[in-house]
Structure formats: structure tokens, C-alpha cells
Design an enzyme around this catalytic site. Sequence first.
Site, PDB file in Angstrom:
ATOM      1  N   HIS A  98      16.516  -6.653   4.440  1.00  0.00           N
ATOM      2  CA  HIS A  98      15.010  -6.578   4.421  1.00  0.00           C
ATOM      3  C   HIS A  98      14.665  -7.289   3.125  1.00  0.00           C
ATOM      4  O   HIS A  98      13.523  -7.036   2.515  1.00  0.00           O
ATOM      5  CB  HIS A  98      14.744  -5.206   4.154  1.00  0.00           C
ATOM      6  CG  HIS A  98      15.043  -4.182   5.540  1.00  0.00           C
ATOM      7  ND1 HIS A  98      14.296  -4.380   6.416  1.00  0.00           N
ATOM      8  CD2 HIS A  98      15.937  -3.262   5.735  1.00  0.00           C
ATOM      9  CE1 HIS A  98      14.797  -3.932   7.583  1.00  0.00           C
ATOM     10  NE2 HIS A  98      15.766  -3.107   7.202  1.00  0.00           N
TER      11      HIS A  98
ATOM     12  N   TYR B  22      12.483   1.000   1.076  1.00  0.00           N
ATOM     13  CA  TYR B  22      13.654   1.639   1.644  1.00  0.00           C
ATOM     14  C   TYR B  22      14.368   2.353   0.925  1.00  0.00           C
ATOM     15  O   TYR B  22      15.033   3.444   1.410  1.00  0.00           O
ATOM     16  CB  TYR B  22      14.647   0.182   2.199  1.00  0.00           C
ATOM     17  CG  TYR B  22      14.026  -0.035   3.622  1.00  0.00           C
ATOM     18  CD1 TYR B  22      14.474   0.325   4.838  1.00  0.00           C
ATOM     19  CD2 TYR B  22      13.256  -1.178   3.569  1.00  0.00           C
ATOM     20  CE1 TYR B  22      14.072  -0.213   5.794  1.00  0.00           C
ATOM     21  CE2 TYR B  22      12.680  -1.844   5.038  1.00  0.00           C
ATOM     22  CZ  TYR B  22      13.264  -1.174   6.033  1.00  0.00           C
ATOM     23  OH  TYR B  22      12.811  -1.612   7.362  1.00  0.00           O
TER      24      TYR B  22
END
Length: 713
Positions: free
Chosen positions: A392, A233
Site C-alpha cells: 500500500h 492502515y
Amino acid sequence: MNTMTLPVLLTYEEASDLHKEIGSSSLMGHTIAKLQAELEQYMALPMDVPGQSEAGGYEHNKHRQNYHYINLAGRLFLITNDERYAEYAGQLLTQYADKYLQLDFHVQRNTNPPGRLFHQMLNEHMWLMYASLGYSCISAWLSEPQREHIVENLFKPMLHVATEKYGFDFDRIHNHGIWAVAAAGICGLAIGERKYLEMAVYGLKGDGKAGGFLAQLSELFSPSGYYIEGPYYHRFAIRPLAVFAEVLHRHMPELDIYNYKDQVIKKTTHALLATAYPNGVFPALNDASKSMGITDMGVVVAVSMVFKRYGFDKNLLGMAQIQNQVWMHSCGRALSQACAAEGKIEPPFWPSVELNEGPDGNCGAQGFLRMQAKDKDICQLSMNYGQHGMGHGHFDTLGIAFYNRGQEVLREYGFARWVNIEPKFGGRYLDENKSYARQTINHNSVTVDEGCQNQFDANRADSVHGKPHFFMGEGTEFQAMSAFADEHYPGTGMQRTVMLLKSDALESPLLIDLYRLTSDKPHQYDYSHQYQGQIIRTDFEYKTNNELHPLGDSNGYQHLWNLARGDAGNTALISWLQGNSYYTWLGTSSSADNEVIFTQTGANDPQFNLRHETNFMMRTTGRDLLFASALETHGYFNEAVEASVNARGALNKIDVLAHNETGSVVAIEGEGIRFTVMVSNQPNVTDTTEHRIIIDDTTYSWKGFLAVEQETK
């Protein structure tokens, strides 16, 4: 109304300089030629502004392509002076302006708010940022009626949705938030509405703390530059970060954005690059694909930006050479010129590094050890002892991953998701992401009582973190790191120490791993290893199961087929072949009763959502316990020429000699060689702390964090 503005990211003078690169053999010349060819190919297709679809559907992908080529056409118009590109971008934007307000908001099939073009606003913000950049390049070329139509029926309504309808999400501290503020700020500049730039920088409340770009930089990036959600990410978030930083450098110079938070933009770019494996792929330390790497466009943009704004760095030259492109921007031109002037460019080599986590750097860390073997092969060992990583994150504190000889050896699974493959749940995260991919047993760690760390409670996990013990990353013959995690399983303390040891007696650096657990009551401990390859031999008997059953019923165990198991006694040897290399794992615990279990994913997976991955674990029970293992890389196999060399490693035995509050002592032996490893278990140890452990008639003493003694016969 006059909405004609200057290009947001390039001056006309910079575009003229880039024009000089056309046809050259430089990286910039190569980049322009490649992107121009891509644009020409896309322009030859019928122009289409479709409706809506799920992620991965035709409409979704077409909207993504359209915003990319609007941006590309705008910039190439400035660089090449070819009016066909301006006309193309203008026509696409006009068609979007014709259609945007006629679309209802997407039928929401995601946890994020829906847009009119996409199923989630994240993608809408990506569209807005790129389309705004392209528009700013052609605004002066468009007629006044065209500009007014595009602004009033497309850009202003999109800004209204972002900052008012979904204002509650605009200030979200998250990668989605970075895209939102970058899109709004850039669009505001492109249409001459500077108030949106102010919102983007300081947030809707205007304080720079509750939201906005400054808050994103302050909260999501640690002082070391590590991004809270991990490398996958990070490479996604760094694209709007780098682009918007360059915009602010030009349009809000008073911010001095490149020096904000002690140059965190420079640090975060270097931190991202420092996490990558030697082959350029990012380790899947959280929800992540197994193939994302430094050639991602966000990383390309960031490398060019950081080189231009922070000065010469040979590692960045090597990175650009691997990427084989630069950002088509004046920043990229500076990097391209430096590469041309350098002559021979060496591959990048990032040193071992400990990247602290949290806004103030006090929420644990991620450790990365790198060591070169005799043949110059780079080994990389990573350990997670930081934060959970928000939505996440994986529940794998003290998990490790190991890479050498061009492959990941102790592997991370990454996410359970088939990105943009529409039949697989629209390309979104699968249920198995929760039931397996994020579970502790799926990582190279120890699972206690077949449970997940923090009971799979993300809020609880976000409230705790690992605690660094020591980090020794400068040695050429020996490197190590150690950390504690005492809040992740109730009533159980954990300490893991991992090291790389280079010896003339071994072909490659040896991975040594000491995992200590303490508790006031007995537990079942599963010390798991995710590997890939063919089992070659073991030194213990095991029984294969002809009828397969899941290993357990929850926390990831329900997805593991129980393939085989056997009593290992005090020590277990497992050797496997992966690619052209042999690996031999020696494992033991302070218990004399150890069992080894071989598993494979695929149980309770009726839609075949999981990849078939293999694992072995050492299982034992106890209160205070030490697992110890050594992973040796050796030999060579080439099936094409039927060559096999050194299929048996040099080491064959490992013993736990002692472990207590003072320290742990382990012996690793082979024919004619013995290593004695002594590690401090004291939380407040310094490099001058004296340690002394007496075992029978033998005294083991050392100073500092740890010591390794090598004996040869």
C-alpha cells in the site's frame, strides 16, 4: 462436551461496574446509551443471514453489521443483564451455524484467499473476532446443544480454514495477519481451545518469529511505533492489536505484552495519534481515504486501552473528548472517570516528532513539524523519507503535505478507490490507483524524466529508503527537517530540506522548501505541487490551452490535462484562494530557464474514476540543480459579506544564491524584509560543523545544520 467459557474481555465484576454507568452523563454513560440505541434499532429489523456478494453489496454489508451487533449484544447483555440481547446474539450465531458449511467458498475476485461469507479472508477474520467476543459473553447463558452446534458447525470450521486451509496466509506479516491471529486466538479462548491462542501468539511454527502476534509486533512496527503501511492502515490494524493485547494481558500474563519490544504498543498508539492533522483526519501518506480520522473505532479502542495500561495522559483526555466516546470496556471506564474528574480538558497538542521506520528503526523516517501561528492556529508539515510501505505504499519519497487554517493546502491524493461502492469495481482498488494515485508526479515532490521513483517496482522500492539528515522540531519560531534519497532514481541524488519560520512580519508561519538534485548527466525535473482553490494571480505570462491534451503518456502524466503553461524565467509567483485564506507560492531554481505548467486530473479516465484535482509544476533541465520555494499564508476572504483583506502577501521574490556540496543559500524578499536561509548539504553534519560559502564578495557562514537571518528595513 462442555464449551461454556467465561467472557474473553470482561469479568463479571467489570461488567457490574459498567452497569453503574448506565444513565450517567459521563463519556461511558453516553457511550452505553448510544450503542444500546443502535442495537435496539438493529434488533427491530428482520434477522437475516444472507449468502454472498461482492464487497459493498447487500450481503457483504449485512454480514459486517451482523458481526458488529453479535459482539455488541453480547457485551450489553453482561452490562445491562437484559436477556433479550443474549437471545438475539444466540439466534444470529445459530443461524450462521446452520448455514456456514452449506456455503461454497466465495468466487474469488480479489488477490486474497476467499472465505465462505466474504470475498476475502480478511473480512472473514474480522467476522470471526467480533462474533467470538460476543459468543464468549453469552456462552454461559446458552444451552449445551446451542453451544455445541455453534462451535462444531461455525467456529471450528472457521478456525480450520484460517489455520490449515489457508495456513500459508495465516502467518503473513501484514495488517491481514494481525486480524487473522487476533481472530484465531480470541475464538480459541471463547470455545475453550487454547491451542489456537498459542498459534496466534507464536505462529504456526511456534517460534514467534515466522508468524504470530509477536512477529507482527516485531516486524510491522518500528521502535518509534510507526506502522509500515502508514496511518490509514495503521488505524485499521490497531483495532485487533489493541483488543488482542488486552486479551493476552488477561489470559497470558506471562507474556507481559504491554512491555513487549520496549512498550511498542504504547508507542504505536501515540505514533498514530501524532500523525493526525489538527482536525483529527489522518494524512493520506499512502493508499488512504481523505476522510479517515481519530473517531475511527480502532482509534477509540486504542486510546482507552493505552490510557488504562500506561497511565494518565492529558492528551488522551483531549482525544477522548473529541471522539465523544470511549471503548465500552473497563479500559474505557478508566478514561471516562479521568475525564469527569479533570474539569476543563484542553484540546490535544502533539509536538513535532520524527518517527523512525523499520523493525530496528534504521529504515528512514516520517517527519512531522507543528507550529502555532499568532492566532493559535496549528500548522502541520509532514515529509516522507522512510520506507515504501509494502503493497500500500506510494512512490513519493521526499514528498510533503502541508496543513493550516483547518485545511490541507499542499495535498495528498490518497487512493483511487470508492470504498464499498459496488458499481465502482466492487469498491476495491481501481486500475487508476496504479496508473495515477501511486505515481510520483501525483505527490508534492520532484519527478525525474517523467518517471516514477524505483520504476514503480514495489520490490525494489521496499529495498531502499530515505536517509535522515537532521530534524529540529522543538523551536517555537523555527523548525526544520532534512533528508536524502539517493537510490530512488538511477544516477540521481536528492536532498530535501523543509522548514517552518515564524516572523512578526508575516501572519502565519512560512513554509520554506529547498529541493536539491545531483546527477552526472542532464535530466528533466518536474517540481510539482498539488493544490486546491482558485488561481488569483501570477507574475508571469502563461497560455491556456483551448484544446486539451494529456501532458504525457505514462507514469501518471497520461491522466493530467495540460491546461496552461508559461515561461517563468528565474522566479515564479502563484497565488490562489482556498476557503477563506490566500496562499502565495514563490518558486525558483538554480536554472534561469524555468517553465510553469498547470494541470488537472481527468485525462484518459473514461469511467470518471479520478477526482478532479489541480496541480502546478515548475519544470527545468539540468544536472546539479536546486529548487527553492516559499509558501506564504495570508489574508482573509468572506464571500457572504464581500470582505477581502490582504489578498497580496508580504513576500515577492526568491533567489538561489548558491548550492554545492557544502550547502545551499537562498534569499527570500518582500517590501522591507529579507530572509537568508543557509542549509548544510553535508551528510555527516553535526550541530558544531562550521560552514563557509563565498559568493562574489559576500561570505555566508554558519554553524550546525542550518541558519536563518532576517533583515528588516
